[in-house]
Scaffold this active site. Structure first.
Site, PDB file in Angstrom:
ATOM      1  N   ARG A   1      54.313 -96.184 110.639  1.00  0.00           N
ATOM      2  CA  ARG A   1      54.317 -95.802 109.194  1.00  0.00           C
ATOM      3  C   ARG A   1      53.309 -95.830 108.231  1.00  0.00           C
ATOM      4  O   ARG A   1      53.078 -94.894 107.528  1.00  0.00           O
ATOM      5  CB  ARG A   1      55.238 -96.881 108.724  1.00  0.00           C
ATOM      6  N   THR A   2      52.278 -96.885 108.485  1.00  0.00           N
ATOM      7  CA  THR A   2      51.285 -97.014 107.593  1.00  0.00           C
ATOM      8  C   THR A   2      50.184 -95.822 107.659  1.00  0.00           C
ATOM      9  O   THR A   2      49.819 -95.187 106.623  1.00  0.00           O
ATOM     10  CB  THR A   2      50.537 -98.119 107.537  1.00  0.00           C
TER      11      THR A   2
ATOM     12  N   LYS B   1      27.968 -98.493 122.035  1.00  0.00           N
ATOM     13  CA  LYS B   1      26.730 -98.362 122.426  1.00  0.00           C
ATOM     14  C   LYS B   1      25.997 -99.515 121.614  1.00  0.00           C
ATOM     15  O   LYS B   1      24.806 -99.503 121.785  1.00  0.00           O
ATOM     16  CB  LYS B   1      26.196 -96.978 121.992  1.00  0.00           C
TER      17      LYS B   1
ATOM     18  N   ARG C   1      43.210-100.492 108.856  1.00  0.00           N
ATOM     19  CA  ARG C   1      43.886-101.489 109.443  1.00  0.00           C
ATOM     20  C   ARG C   1      43.115-102.180 110.340  1.00  0.00           C
ATOM     21  O   ARG C   1      42.427-101.529 111.224  1.00  0.00           O
ATOM     22  CB  ARG C   1      45.395-100.854 109.914  1.00  0.00           C
TER      23      ARG C   1
ATOM     24  N   HIS D   1      48.939-107.197 103.295  1.00  0.00           N
ATOM     25  CA  HIS D   1      49.227-106.032 103.491  1.00  0.00           C
ATOM     26  C   HIS D   1      49.768-105.147 102.110  1.00  0.00           C
ATOM     27  O   HIS D   1      50.842-104.941 101.657  1.00  0.00           O
ATOM     28  CB  HIS D   1      50.605-105.551 104.635  1.00  0.00           C
TER      29      HIS D   1
END
Ligand code: CP
Length: 369
Positions: free
Chosen positions: A85-86, A114, A135, A168
């Site tokens: 969703r986000t 690396k 996120r 959130h």
């Protein structure tokens, strides 16, 4: 911003004021990291703006107008934790506003393999893009990114799309927008594009489930604490009750609340219920297997005790804690809540890039009668 600072614990006021100021520019929110950054004025403005974008986007000409607003900007979606969703609603929001975007979802494809540090990766991304939407599994990492970006010449905003177990904020904004819709619909002649007030006074909002590890519950609670007269109920197994830091915030803001280890007896008291899934990805040794989570499921058998205007919300994804047979009831607001994520995230991006005034003007000229 002053309104937020005024509500802080005096002992920590100076430190928190500096922290909040570092996330702002010219008294406007710039980096979106914490739900506590939003006061009633900014919440109201964003809900109005979301509603305007929703209306404008329902017409072809309106869509074409919206797509001109950020056609010279690019977004980086740095999502190294799973999301449907986000992630998708931010990509849709970017498209609505005509903004190009690219994404990193799998760090094994980045030069971090690396030996490049994640901080350097962020510095590199900031050279190509105009906003980083992220996120991340680590609590506080988005705030750390804001500090990194504030320390380099080309400072761009960061938007927290979910950080660890703690925050959130964009989910909380779309949740409160959904609650604004539910609590004003049919109750006022003022359209939500102009609505100014406290629709939460006298309402009981219940949170149910894994409240300890659910970042959506934590962030939404911060926002609801802006509304005097709301009553909060935290219903969960004792092991998964809401954290003491949130309770302290609720108390400090003078919000009435109750904690209980049952859902069923309280169903009829609720004006809104926010159901959440077990966050067992945060288990250390599978400890949540011993918890009877089904006691905290909202089932079809409970529906005869729902208030007629009850609003059922869930941040999703769901498991068995939200009975699919409830989907057809008028009280089920969670699919509209999903769609509201796209409008609210469009509004937030427009606000950050300061094209919100153009949207208001367009709405006033073409949609307000
Ligand atoms: N509600 C929510 O954050 O969903 P995703 O994890 O799918 O983004």
């Amino acid at each position: 911003m002053q309104a937020i600072i005024d509500m802080l614990d005096p002992a920590m006021e100076a430190e928190k004021a500096v922290r909040l100021a570092s996330l702002s520019r010219d008294d406007r929110i710039f980096h979106v990291v914490l739900a506590q950054q939003f006061d009633t004025q900014s919440i109201e403005e964003l809900c109005q703006l979301s509603e305007m974008i929703r209306g404008i986007a329902s017409h072809r000409q309106g869509n074409l107008f919206l797509q001109t607003l950020l056609s010279d900007r690019r977004a980086m979606l740095y999502f190294i934790q799973p999301s449907t969703r986000t992630f998708m609603s931010f990509t849709a929001a970017s498209q609505i506003l005509g903004m190009g975007y690219n994404s990193v979802r799998d760090p094994s494809t980045s030069s971090e393999t690396k030996g490049e540090t994640e901080d350097d990766t962020i510095r590199v991304l900031s050279q190509y893009f105009d906003v980083i939407i992220m996120r991340h599994p680590v609590e506080g990492f988005a705030e750390h990114v804001a500090d990194i970006l504030n320390g380099i010449p080309r400072t761009i905003p960061v938007v927290n799309g979910g950080s660890g177990k703690d925050q959130h904020p964009t989910q909380a904004l779309l949740d409160i927008y959904t609650l604004f819709q539910c609590f004003t619909e049919g109750k006022t002649d003022t359209p939500l594009t102009e609505y100014s007030g406290n629709p939460f006074a006298g309402k009981t909002v219940g949170f149910v489930g894994d409240l300890k590890r659910g970042r959506t519950v934590r962030s939404l609670t911060y926002l609801l604490c802006r509304y005097p007269g709301v009553r909060l109920m935290f219903m969960s197994p004792p092991e998964l009750q809401i954290g003491p830091d949130i309770l302290e915030y609720v108390q400090r803001n003078g919000i009435e609340y109750e904690m209980c280890d049952e859902l069923a007896p309280h169903i009829g008291e609720l004006d809104a219920i926010y159901v959440t899934r077990l966050q067992d990805e945060h288990d250390v040794n599978g400890e949540s297997k011993a918890i009877d989570y089904y006691k905290f499921a909202l089932t079809h058998e409970m529906a005869d005790r729902f208030k007629p205007d009850l609003a059922i919300l869930h941040p999703l994804p769901r498991r068995h804690e939200l009975d699919q047979r409830l989907d057809v009831l008028p009280q089920a607001k969670y699919w509209g809540q999903v769609r509201n994520g796209m409008w609210m995230r469009s509004a937030l991006i427009a606000y950050i890039f300061r094209v919100d005034g153009a949207i208001r003007d367009h709405h006033r000229n073409y949609y307000a009668f």
